[in-house]
Enzyme design. Structure first.
Site, PDB file in Angstrom:
ATOM      1  N   LEU A 154       5.373  -3.594   4.630  1.00 45.41           N
ATOM      2  CA  LEU A 154       5.907  -4.049   5.927  1.00 45.41           C
ATOM      3  C   LEU A 154       7.210  -3.297   6.240  1.00 45.41           C
ATOM      4  O   LEU A 154       8.264  -3.887   6.422  1.00 45.41           O
ATOM      5  CB  LEU A 154       6.125  -5.568   5.914  1.00 45.41           C
ATOM      6  CG  LEU A 154       6.228  -6.211   7.295  1.00 45.41           C
ATOM      7  CD1 LEU A 154       4.888  -6.193   8.024  1.00 45.41           C
ATOM      8  CD2 LEU A 154       6.736  -7.653   7.196  1.00 45.41           C
ATOM      9  N   GLY A 155       7.086  -1.970   6.289  1.00 46.45           N
ATOM     10  CA  GLY A 155       8.214  -1.142   6.746  1.00 46.45           C
ATOM     11  C   GLY A 155       8.162  -1.057   8.263  1.00 46.45           C
ATOM     12  O   GLY A 155       7.594  -1.935   8.919  1.00 46.45           O
ATOM     13  N   ILE A 157       6.535   1.043  10.252  1.00 47.73           N
ATOM     14  CA  ILE A 157       5.184   1.168  10.805  1.00 47.73           C
ATOM     15  C   ILE A 157       4.414  -0.132  10.553  1.00 47.73           C
ATOM     16  O   ILE A 157       3.695  -0.623  11.428  1.00 47.73           O
ATOM     17  CB  ILE A 157       4.421   2.370  10.207  1.00 47.73           C
ATOM     18  CG1 ILE A 157       5.201   3.674  10.430  1.00 47.73           C
ATOM     19  CG2 ILE A 157       3.031   2.486  10.824  1.00 47.73           C
ATOM     20  CD1 ILE A 157       4.596   4.899   9.766  1.00 47.73           C
ATOM     21  N   ARG A 177       6.990  -6.994  -3.315  1.00 47.57           N
ATOM     22  CA  ARG A 177       7.392  -7.481  -4.634  1.00 47.57           C
ATOM     23  C   ARG A 177       8.686  -8.275  -4.490  1.00 47.57           C
ATOM     24  O   ARG A 177       9.564  -7.895  -3.713  1.00 47.57           O
ATOM     25  CB  ARG A 177       7.632  -6.308  -5.588  1.00 47.57           C
ATOM     26  CG  ARG A 177       6.346  -5.650  -6.017  1.00 47.57           C
ATOM     27  CD  ARG A 177       6.535  -4.758  -7.238  1.00 47.57           C
ATOM     28  NE  ARG A 177       5.254  -4.139  -7.563  1.00 47.57           N
ATOM     29  CZ  ARG A 177       4.845  -2.965  -7.095  1.00 47.57           C
ATOM     30  NH1 ARG A 177       5.626  -2.265  -6.316  1.00 47.57           N
ATOM     31  NH2 ARG A 177       3.654  -2.494  -7.414  1.00 47.57           N
ATOM     32  N   ARG A 235      -1.536   6.911   2.510  1.00 47.85           N
ATOM     33  CA  ARG A 235      -1.840   8.152   1.803  1.00 47.85           C
ATOM     34  C   ARG A 235      -3.083   7.892   0.963  1.00 47.85           C
ATOM     35  O   ARG A 235      -3.262   6.776   0.435  1.00 47.85           O
ATOM     36  CB  ARG A 235      -0.686   8.542   0.862  1.00 47.85           C
ATOM     37  CG  ARG A 235       0.503   9.167   1.538  1.00 47.85           C
ATOM     38  CD  ARG A 235       0.179  10.573   2.069  1.00 47.85           C
ATOM     39  NE  ARG A 235       1.335  11.207   2.677  1.00 47.85           N
ATOM     40  CZ  ARG A 235       1.599  11.209   3.988  1.00 47.85           C
ATOM     41  NH1 ARG A 235       0.781  10.603   4.826  1.00 47.85           N
ATOM     42  NH2 ARG A 235       2.656  11.844   4.469  1.00 47.85           N
ATOM     43  N   ASP A 259      -8.163   6.872   7.047  1.00 46.45           N
ATOM     44  CA  ASP A 259      -7.605   8.027   7.761  1.00 46.45           C
ATOM     45  C   ASP A 259      -7.096   9.062   6.767  1.00 46.45           C
ATOM     46  O   ASP A 259      -6.747  10.175   7.157  1.00 46.45           O
ATOM     47  CB  ASP A 259      -6.450   7.551   8.664  1.00 46.45           C
ATOM     48  CG  ASP A 259      -5.907   8.668   9.547  1.00 46.45           C
ATOM     49  OD1 ASP A 259      -6.730   9.435  10.092  1.00 46.45           O
ATOM     50  OD2 ASP A 259      -4.671   8.783   9.682  1.00 46.45           O
ATOM     51  N   GLU A 264      -7.644  15.537   0.445  1.00 45.11           N
ATOM     52  CA  GLU A 264      -7.850  16.025   1.816  1.00 45.11           C
ATOM     53  C   GLU A 264      -7.862  17.551   1.839  1.00 45.11           C
ATOM     54  O   GLU A 264      -7.086  18.161   1.099  1.00 45.11           O
ATOM     55  CB  GLU A 264      -6.704  15.523   2.716  1.00 45.11           C
ATOM     56  CG  GLU A 264      -6.762  14.042   2.924  1.00 45.11           C
ATOM     57  CD  GLU A 264      -5.567  13.516   3.718  1.00 45.11           C
ATOM     58  OE1 GLU A 264      -4.863  14.313   4.376  1.00 45.11           O
ATOM     59  OE2 GLU A 264      -5.344  12.301   3.683  1.00 45.11           O
ATOM     60  N   HIS A 282      -7.126  12.243   9.024  1.00 45.34           N
ATOM     61  CA  HIS A 282      -5.659  12.123   8.982  1.00 45.34           C
ATOM     62  C   HIS A 282      -5.045  12.322  10.374  1.00 45.34           C
ATOM     63  O   HIS A 282      -4.250  13.237  10.601  1.00 45.34           O
ATOM     64  CB  HIS A 282      -5.068  13.120   7.973  1.00 45.34           C
ATOM     65  CG  HIS A 282      -3.684  12.736   7.515  1.00 45.34           C
ATOM     66  ND1 HIS A 282      -3.209  12.979   6.245  1.00 45.34           N
ATOM     67  CD2 HIS A 282      -2.655  12.125   8.162  1.00 45.34           C
ATOM     68  CE1 HIS A 282      -1.972  12.548   6.131  1.00 45.34           C
ATOM     69  NE2 HIS A 282      -1.612  12.021   7.292  1.00 45.34           N
TER      70      HIS A 282
HETATM   71  C1  8YV Z   1       1.457  14.208   9.013  1.00 43.26           C
HETATM   72  C2  8YV Z   1       1.878  12.027   8.223  1.00 43.26           C
HETATM   73  O1  8YV Z   1       2.690  14.489   8.489  1.00 43.26           O
HETATM   74  O2  8YV Z   1       4.001  11.501   9.062  1.00 43.26           O
HETATM   75  C3  8YV Z   1       3.273  11.551   8.085  1.00 43.26           C
HETATM   76  O3  8YV Z   1       3.663  11.198   6.964  1.00 43.26           O
HETATM   77  O4  8YV Z   1       1.081  11.854   7.360  1.00 43.26           O
HETATM   78  C4  8YV Z   1       1.450  12.759   9.418  1.00 43.26           C
HETATM   79  O5  8YV Z   1       2.215  12.487  10.525  1.00 43.26           O
HETATM   80  C5  8YV Z   1       1.223  15.139  10.086  1.00 43.26           C
HETATM   81  O6  8YV Z   1      -0.066  14.969  10.452  1.00 43.26           O
HETATM   82  C6  8YV Z   1       1.455  16.554   9.578  1.00 43.26           C
HETATM   83  O7  8YV Z   1       0.564  17.436  10.043  1.00 43.26           O
END
Ligand code: 8YV
Length: 316
Positions: A154-155, A157, A177, A235, A259, A264, A282
């Site tokens: 819950l940062g 974003i 935590r 990630r 995503d 990747e 992504h």
């Molecule tokens: C990528 C992201 O950096 O902000 C991030 O951490 O994963 C994305 O915004 C962006 O797609 C780089 O190409």
């Protein structure tokens, strides 16, 4: 300094407007075009004072070692797990990222994936395009209203996602935590498996890196259960992909929308063939508006650093 006398190393093809700005004001070298690193390092390495990269490209110590006069790394993206932060800190090299400007875009992606998954939109479209509609009914989806959205991380974003999920009349819960965040009314869990058990939709938006590697493991997936959905906009490293595949195959969870992936741009073939899995390349921050804002912030960080040695959004 913007008189084209400063050499910068760009890690690959970044946003076109950022590239254009860089070309206009700097001598730009491109990591992707370097074939003989040693020869390039010998002739150009000492000239480079800035590196421009992204959260996806990251950095390589092999290259950084050949840049003895490097002062700053400006990254396009909020996540910096692919950047050698500790190494750069040791060398006293400043690093910037692009926080905040992408919160809305990533939150929209999280909601889009969640809706796509639960209302089976990708699957429904495949059904229509395959000409299957006249031959039968499409199976029902499930609604978000009244369900529990469990947010892992819950940062900034995560909070933006929570606001949007609340607008869909979902109950919001989150994992942290230790103590709950002060002043936040959402239901707090300090045990991730407990959050997963309570959640109908588990949305993952923690930073990547060693501290969160495979945080979403078999135990968490089993706790999410056969009616639970996983959505990952963080990630790939945060989810144990093999455990996820096993859980999907065994129908231990209802579905997943992803995503990001462990390797990747390669997506495991097992995931490709599952109808209850939504796959995206992504695109979390991938709107025209947000990518422009990110490009502007990268360039503004670089310009400010060149002017007075400070950054607008330093990684601290
Ligand atoms: C990528 C992201 O950096 O902000 C991030 O951490 O994963 C994305 O915004 C962006 O797609 C780089 O190409």
């Amino acid at each position: 300094m913007t008189d084209n006398t400063v050499d910068v190393l760009v890690w690959g093809a970044l946003n076109p407007s950022l590239m254009a700005n860089l070309q206009q004001h700097y001598q730009v070298h491109n990591r992707a075009e370097i074939t003989d690193l040693q020869a390039w390092g010998d002739s150009h390495g000492a000239k480079i004072t800035a590196v421009i990269t992204s959260g996806v490209f990251g950095t390589e110590i092999d290259v950084l070692e050949r840049l003895p006069n490097l002062k700053v790394v400006c990254s396009f993206g909020v996540g910096y797990d692919a950047i050698d932060i500790a190494y750069l800190a040791d060398r006293g090299i400043a690093v910037s990222n692009t926080p905040d400007v992408l919160n809305n875009a990533v939150a929209e992606t999280a909601m889009a994936l969640t809706l796509c998954l639960t209302r089976r939109i990708s699957e429904a479209e495949r059904f229509v395009r395959a000409g299957a509609w006249p031959t039968g009914k499409f199976p029902l989806g499930r609604q978000l209203t009244g369900k529990t959205c469990g947010i892992v991380g819950l940062g900034k974003i995560g909070k933006t996602i929570a606001q949007r999920a609340a607008a869909f009349e979902m109950n919001i819960a989150y994992f942290r935590r230790g103590e709950p965040y002060a002043g936040i009314d959402y239901t707090h869990y300090n045990d991730l498996a407990e959050l997963a058990r309570a959640a109908d939709y588990l949305i993952v938006i923690v930073p990547g890196g060693a501290g969160t590697q495979h945080l979403i493991n078999r135990e968490v997936l089993q706790a999410l259960g056969p009616d639970g959905f996983l959505i990952n906009v963080a990630r790939g490293s945060v989810v144990d992909e093999q455990a996820l595949i096993a859980a999907l195959q065994a129908k231990e969870i209802a579905g997943a929308a992803l995503d990001v992936f462990e390797n990747e741009p390669h997506v495991p073939s097992e995931l490709m063939s599952m109808d209850n899995v939504v796959l995206a390349p992504h695109i979390g921050s991938g709107t025209q508006e947000t990518r422009q804002a990110m490009a502007d912030l990268v360039f503004a960080n670089l310009q400010q650093f060149m002017a007075d040695g400070t950054l607008i959004t330093p990684v601290e």
